[in-house]
Write an enzyme that holds these catalytic residues in place. Sequence first.
Site, PDB file in Angstrom:
ATOM      1  N   ARG A  79     -12.278   8.484  -4.522  1.00  0.00           N
ATOM      2  CA  ARG A  79     -11.021   7.770  -4.305  1.00  0.00           C
ATOM      3  C   ARG A  79     -11.292   6.276  -4.159  1.00  0.00           C
ATOM      4  NH1 ARG A  79     -12.497   5.656  -0.310  1.00  0.00           N
ATOM      5  NH2 ARG A  79     -10.511   4.583  -0.149  1.00  0.00           N
ATOM      6  N   GLY A  80     -10.201   5.507  -4.003  1.00  0.00           N
ATOM      7  CA  GLY A  80     -10.344   4.047  -3.962  1.00  0.00           C
ATOM      8  C   GLY A  80     -10.259   3.543  -5.399  1.00  0.00           C
ATOM      9  N   ALA A  81      -9.391   2.550  -5.632  1.00  0.00           N
ATOM     10  CA  ALA A  81      -9.049   2.193  -7.011  1.00  0.00           C
ATOM     11  C   ALA A  81     -10.252   1.942  -7.946  1.00  0.00           C
ATOM     12  CB  ALA A  81      -8.101   1.002  -6.993  1.00  0.00           C
ATOM     13  N   ASP A 115      -4.485  -1.263  -4.857  1.00  0.00           N
ATOM     14  CA  ASP A 115      -4.511  -0.244  -5.914  1.00  0.00           C
ATOM     15  C   ASP A 115      -3.915  -0.754  -7.212  1.00  0.00           C
ATOM     16  OD1 ASP A 115      -4.804   1.489  -3.378  1.00  0.00           O
ATOM     17  OD2 ASP A 115      -5.334   2.751  -5.099  1.00  0.00           O
TER      18      ASP A 115
END
Length: 333
Positions: free
Chosen positions: A56-58, A228
């Site tokens: 996860r995490g952009a 994001d």
Amino acid sequence: MKARMKDGSTGDIKAVWFENGKVRMIDQRKLPLDLVIVEFDDYRDVAEAIKNMTTRGAPCIGASAAYAMCLAGLGGKDLDEAAAFIKAARPTAYDLFYATDWMYSRLKNGDDPVKAADEYADMTVAKCRAIGEYGGALIKDGMRLMTHCNAGALATVDVGTALAPMRNAHDAGRKFFVYASETRPRLQGMQLTAWELNQEGIDHAIIPDGASAYYMSQGVDMIIVGADRIAANGDFANKIGTFDKAICAKRFGIPFYVAAPVSTFDFSTETGKDIVIEQRSETEVTEVNGMRIAPIGSKALNPAFDVTPAELVTGFITEKGIFKPSEISEMRE
Ligand code: MRU
């Protein structure tokens, strides 16, 4: 990033990488209790790992998508089908779309899938290092910083966006303190940011999300968060709760910075109103460790992100320098 391994030694590890024909990644749902590495050889499984937030995490979602496309290329899969499948994993992080399209063109061009995906991941890390240098210069001895969610190495392959300036200032020997808000409902601030700050030896405390305004009123010198998706006018989507912090920062006159690579800027989206906000499962709000703690019959709403208007942003810390919201069109590639 530094990580204490299972055998007690300290090693260096990335959030996602390619090894022996497989995509490997840290299962971020298991941290901080367990450092578990999972591996995939089917692009659909990597897309599922993005969806269920194993990764996860952009920017890390972007690199994971690049490796998913790499698997599709190696397996001789239909690239249009693969790209559409991967892009359907999550709607908000622009890096997912940017990276998938980037890999699609490289694969259509006949480039080696592994070399191209590795290049994408390495580029992401290099951008984070540059963000660290520009942003690190803002951090002075004795400062009290605040961040939200996890915009660290786990969210970006390595180094981080919001945490990159902190790593840089810490490596330069400066002493500062970080308030890491827990980030309901999935607790990325408590479980991931605090884990990273711990591994680095950066002084910090986890605070409940609702305590942010209180600590700002007591004295916070700067807030740095990730993003994001950043619209052309500088409105940006980030983890739910970011907007509240930006409003409070304005109230207390605290500089509010957004650290993100240029791959997070979506110049085709004019304002934050056009950003699609992911709605996640109610159970992320109503359950703890699989056990329902909300009354039966109560509904829950679970938007993963909110949109902060550009007017609340002091500056965007990017690999190309620090830009005011009014200056971001200068970054267009
Ligand atoms: O839902 P997540 O954990 O993928 O959301 C992560 C965030 O909102 C981060 O702040 C953002 O992606 C920036 S990561 C460098």
